[in-house]
Design a protein around this motif. Structure first.
Motif, PDB file in Angstrom:
ATOM      1  N   ARG A  25       0.842  -1.191   0.000  1.00  0.00           N
ATOM      2  CA  ARG A  25       0.000   0.000   0.000  1.00  0.00           C
ATOM      3  C   ARG A  25       0.880   1.244   0.000  1.00  0.00           C
ATOM      4  O   ARG A  25       1.771   1.395   0.832  1.00  0.00           O
ATOM      5  CB  ARG A  25      -0.909   0.004   1.212  1.00  0.00           C
ATOM      6  CG  ARG A  25      -1.894   1.138   1.187  1.00  0.00           C
ATOM      7  CD  ARG A  25      -2.926   0.970   2.253  1.00  0.00           C
ATOM      8  NE  ARG A  25      -3.322   2.290   2.694  1.00  0.00           N
ATOM      9  CZ  ARG A  25      -3.906   2.558   3.815  1.00  0.00           C
ATOM     10  NH1 ARG A  25      -4.164   1.595   4.661  1.00  0.00           N
ATOM     11  NH2 ARG A  25      -4.245   3.779   4.114  1.00  0.00           N
ATOM     12  N   VAL A  26       0.626   2.136  -0.953  1.00  0.00           N
ATOM     13  CA  VAL A  26       1.378   3.377  -1.077  1.00  0.00           C
ATOM     14  C   VAL A  26       0.736   4.463  -0.229  1.00  0.00           C
ATOM     15  O   VAL A  26       1.409   5.197   0.474  1.00  0.00           O
ATOM     16  CB  VAL A  26       1.443   3.828  -2.551  1.00  0.00           C
ATOM     17  CG1 VAL A  26       2.067   5.193  -2.680  1.00  0.00           C
ATOM     18  CG2 VAL A  26       2.202   2.817  -3.385  1.00  0.00           C
ATOM     19  N   GLY A  27      -0.576   4.562  -0.305  1.00  0.00           N
ATOM     20  CA  GLY A  27      -1.269   5.592   0.456  1.00  0.00           C
ATOM     21  C   GLY A  27      -2.645   5.860  -0.098  1.00  0.00           C
ATOM     22  O   GLY A  27      -3.120   5.170  -0.991  1.00  0.00           O
ATOM     23  N   GLU A  28      -3.268   6.895   0.440  1.00  0.00           N
ATOM     24  CA  GLU A  28      -4.614   7.280   0.039  1.00  0.00           C
ATOM     25  C   GLU A  28      -4.559   8.635  -0.653  1.00  0.00           C
ATOM     26  O   GLU A  28      -3.827   9.534  -0.225  1.00  0.00           O
ATOM     27  CB  GLU A  28      -5.504   7.370   1.276  1.00  0.00           C
ATOM     28  CG  GLU A  28      -6.931   7.702   0.964  1.00  0.00           C
ATOM     29  CD  GLU A  28      -7.795   7.681   2.208  1.00  0.00           C
ATOM     30  OE1 GLU A  28      -8.848   8.315   2.170  1.00  0.00           O
ATOM     31  OE2 GLU A  28      -7.417   7.039   3.206  1.00  0.00           O
ATOM     32  N   VAL A  29      -5.331   8.778  -1.720  1.00  0.00           N
ATOM     33  CA  VAL A  29      -5.382  10.044  -2.443  1.00  0.00           C
ATOM     34  C   VAL A  29      -6.155  11.046  -1.588  1.00  0.00           C
ATOM     35  O   VAL A  29      -7.329  10.847  -1.295  1.00  0.00           O
ATOM     36  CB  VAL A  29      -6.050   9.879  -3.824  1.00  0.00           C
ATOM     37  CG1 VAL A  29      -6.106  11.222  -4.543  1.00  0.00           C
ATOM     38  CG2 VAL A  29      -5.312   8.853  -4.661  1.00  0.00           C
ATOM     39  N   VAL A  30      -5.466  12.111  -1.161  1.00  0.00           N
ATOM     40  CA  VAL A  30      -6.097  13.099  -0.287  1.00  0.00           C
ATOM     41  C   VAL A  30      -6.522  14.360  -1.029  1.00  0.00           C
ATOM     42  O   VAL A  30      -7.360  15.112  -0.538  1.00  0.00           O
ATOM     43  CB  VAL A  30      -5.177  13.468   0.900  1.00  0.00           C
ATOM     44  CG1 VAL A  30      -5.011  12.279   1.830  1.00  0.00           C
ATOM     45  CG2 VAL A  30      -3.839  13.978   0.432  1.00  0.00           C
ATOM     46  N   ARG A  31      -5.930  14.592  -2.213  1.00  0.00           N
ATOM     47  CA  ARG A  31      -6.332  15.749  -3.014  1.00  0.00           C
ATOM     48  C   ARG A  31      -5.718  15.658  -4.385  1.00  0.00           C
ATOM     49  O   ARG A  31      -4.878  14.797  -4.651  1.00  0.00           O
ATOM     50  CB  ARG A  31      -5.944  17.049  -2.319  1.00  0.00           C
ATOM     51  CG  ARG A  31      -4.458  17.300  -2.236  1.00  0.00           C
ATOM     52  CD  ARG A  31      -4.139  18.611  -1.608  1.00  0.00           C
ATOM     53  NE  ARG A  31      -4.840  19.629  -2.374  1.00  0.00           N
ATOM     54  CZ  ARG A  31      -4.482  20.898  -2.441  1.00  0.00           C
ATOM     55  NH1 ARG A  31      -3.440  21.310  -1.778  1.00  0.00           N
ATOM     56  NH2 ARG A  31      -5.148  21.764  -3.148  1.00  0.00           N
ATOM     57  N   THR A  32      -6.115  16.572  -5.259  1.00  0.00           N
ATOM     58  CA  THR A  32      -5.491  16.694  -6.569  1.00  0.00           C
ATOM     59  C   THR A  32      -4.971  18.122  -6.690  1.00  0.00           C
ATOM     60  O   THR A  32      -5.545  19.051  -6.112  1.00  0.00           O
ATOM     61  CB  THR A  32      -6.486  16.401  -7.708  1.00  0.00           C
ATOM     62  OG1 THR A  32      -7.545  17.340  -7.652  1.00  0.00           O
ATOM     63  CG2 THR A  32      -7.029  14.985  -7.599  1.00  0.00           C
ATOM     64  N   ALA A  33      -3.893  18.280  -7.404  1.00  0.00           N
ATOM     65  CA  ALA A  33      -3.311  19.616  -7.584  1.00  0.00           C
ATOM     66  C   ALA A  33      -2.458  19.633  -8.844  1.00  0.00           C
ATOM     67  O   ALA A  33      -1.618  18.745  -9.040  1.00  0.00           O
ATOM     68  CB  ALA A  33      -2.456  19.991  -6.383  1.00  0.00           C
ATOM     69  N   GLN A  34      -2.690  20.609  -9.687  1.00  0.00           N
ATOM     70  CA  GLN A  34      -1.885  20.833 -10.885  1.00  0.00           C
ATOM     71  C   GLN A  34      -1.745  19.581 -11.739  1.00  0.00           C
ATOM     72  O   GLN A  34      -0.668  19.249 -12.237  1.00  0.00           O
ATOM     73  CB  GLN A  34      -0.522  21.388 -10.507  1.00  0.00           C
ATOM     74  CG  GLN A  34      -0.605  22.705  -9.780  1.00  0.00           C
ATOM     75  CD  GLN A  34       0.747  23.204  -9.325  1.00  0.00           C
ATOM     76  OE1 GLN A  34       1.756  22.511  -9.435  1.00  0.00           O
ATOM     77  NE2 GLN A  34       0.778  24.405  -8.792  1.00  0.00           N
ATOM     78  N   GLY A  35      -2.827  18.828 -11.888  1.00  0.00           N
ATOM     79  CA  GLY A  35      -2.815  17.642 -12.728  1.00  0.00           C
ATOM     80  C   GLY A  35      -2.180  16.415 -12.088  1.00  0.00           C
ATOM     81  O   GLY A  35      -1.882  15.448 -12.780  1.00  0.00           O
ATOM     82  N   LEU A  36      -1.956  16.449 -10.778  1.00  0.00           N
ATOM     83  CA  LEU A  36      -1.354  15.328 -10.063  1.00  0.00           C
ATOM     84  C   LEU A  36      -2.279  14.856  -8.949  1.00  0.00           C
ATOM     85  O   LEU A  36      -3.038  15.645  -8.394  1.00  0.00           O
ATOM     86  CB  LEU A  36      -0.017  15.740  -9.436  1.00  0.00           C
ATOM     87  CG  LEU A  36       1.065  16.234 -10.385  1.00  0.00           C
ATOM     88  CD1 LEU A  36       2.224  16.808  -9.590  1.00  0.00           C
ATOM     89  CD2 LEU A  36       1.533  15.119 -11.290  1.00  0.00           C
ATOM     90  N   ALA A  37      -2.194  13.585  -8.621  1.00  0.00           N
ATOM     91  CA  ALA A  37      -2.887  13.042  -7.451  1.00  0.00           C
ATOM     92  C   ALA A  37      -1.904  13.101  -6.287  1.00  0.00           C
ATOM     93  O   ALA A  37      -0.748  12.688  -6.418  1.00  0.00           O
ATOM     94  CB  ALA A  37      -3.316  11.603  -7.700  1.00  0.00           C
ATOM     95  N   ILE A  38      -2.341  13.624  -5.141  1.00  0.00           N
ATOM     96  CA  ILE A  38      -1.488  13.731  -3.958  1.00  0.00           C
ATOM     97  C   ILE A  38      -1.914  12.652  -2.968  1.00  0.00           C
ATOM     98  O   ILE A  38      -3.066  12.605  -2.546  1.00  0.00           O
ATOM     99  CB  ILE A  38      -1.593  15.117  -3.305  1.00  0.00           C
ATOM    100  CG1 ILE A  38      -1.348  16.228  -4.339  1.00  0.00           C
ATOM    101  CG2 ILE A  38      -0.640  15.221  -2.120  1.00  0.00           C
ATOM    102  CD1 ILE A  38       0.005  16.177  -5.017  1.00  0.00           C
ATOM    103  N   LEU A  39      -0.967  11.763  -2.642  1.00  0.00           N
ATOM    104  CA  LEU A  39      -1.225  10.659  -1.717  1.00  0.00           C
ATOM    105  C   LEU A  39      -0.540  10.921  -0.387  1.00  0.00           C
ATOM    106  O   LEU A  39       0.523  11.536  -0.353  1.00  0.00           O
ATOM    107  CB  LEU A  39      -0.671   9.346  -2.270  1.00  0.00           C
ATOM    108  CG  LEU A  39      -1.443   8.653  -3.372  1.00  0.00           C
ATOM    109  CD1 LEU A  39      -1.323   9.392  -4.675  1.00  0.00           C
ATOM    110  CD2 LEU A  39      -0.921   7.250  -3.528  1.00  0.00           C
ATOM    111  N   ARG A  40      -1.126  10.392   0.677  1.00  0.00           N
ATOM    112  CA  ARG A  40      -0.497  10.460   2.008  1.00  0.00           C
ATOM    113  C   ARG A  40      -0.128   9.046   2.398  1.00  0.00           C
ATOM    114  O   ARG A  40      -0.961   8.145   2.417  1.00  0.00           O
ATOM    115  CB  ARG A  40      -1.475  11.054   3.022  1.00  0.00           C
ATOM    116  CG  ARG A  40      -0.892  11.203   4.429  1.00  0.00           C
ATOM    117  CD  ARG A  40      -0.054  12.473   4.493  1.00  0.00           C
ATOM    118  NE  ARG A  40       0.741  12.578   5.698  1.00  0.00           N
ATOM    119  CZ  ARG A  40       0.450  13.352   6.722  1.00  0.00           C
ATOM    120  NH1 ARG A  40      -0.656  14.056   6.733  1.00  0.00           N
ATOM    121  NH2 ARG A  40       1.269  13.425   7.756  1.00  0.00           N
ATOM    122  N   SER A  41       1.139   8.839   2.735  1.00  0.00           N
ATOM    123  CA  SER A  41       1.625   7.526   3.138  1.00  0.00           C
ATOM    124  C   SER A  41       1.085   7.154   4.520  1.00  0.00           C
ATOM    125  O   SER A  41       0.987   8.010   5.393  1.00  0.00           O
ATOM    126  CB  SER A  41       3.153   7.530   3.172  1.00  0.00           C
ATOM    127  OG  SER A  41       3.648   6.283   3.597  1.00  0.00           O
TER     128      SER A  41
END
Length: 75
Positions: free
Chosen positions: A3-19
């Motif tokens: 498991r890498v993490g959960e997608v917490v938001r999107t920004a500038q065309g990227l998915a931001i995950l939290r480990s």
């Protein structure tokens, strides 16, 4: 699969995950959803060492809003 993490938001065309912990995949690692479909690649790791964030560049055809809240995994 790890498991890498959960997608917490999107920004500038990227998915931001939290480990979930202090481990993270290397930049360039493919990231998949629970159905093992590739959703993108890690392009950056940043933030606190204890639980870093990762920026994932989505593959073609992946809609970022659909990824919000998803748990993603390293292949």
């Amino acid at each position: 699969m790890k498991r890498v993490g959960e997608v917490v938001r999107t920004a500038q065309g990227l998915a931001i995950l939290r480990s979930p912990d202090d481990t993270h995949p290397d930049v360039g690692t493919a990231v998949v959803d629970p159905e093992l479909e590739t959703v993108g690649r890690v392009v950056d790791v940043f933030g606190p060492v204890e639980r870093p964030y990762m920026a994932v560049s989505p593959t073609e055809g992946v809609t970022l809003p659909a990824l919000l809240g998803e748990k993603l995994y390293a292949r």
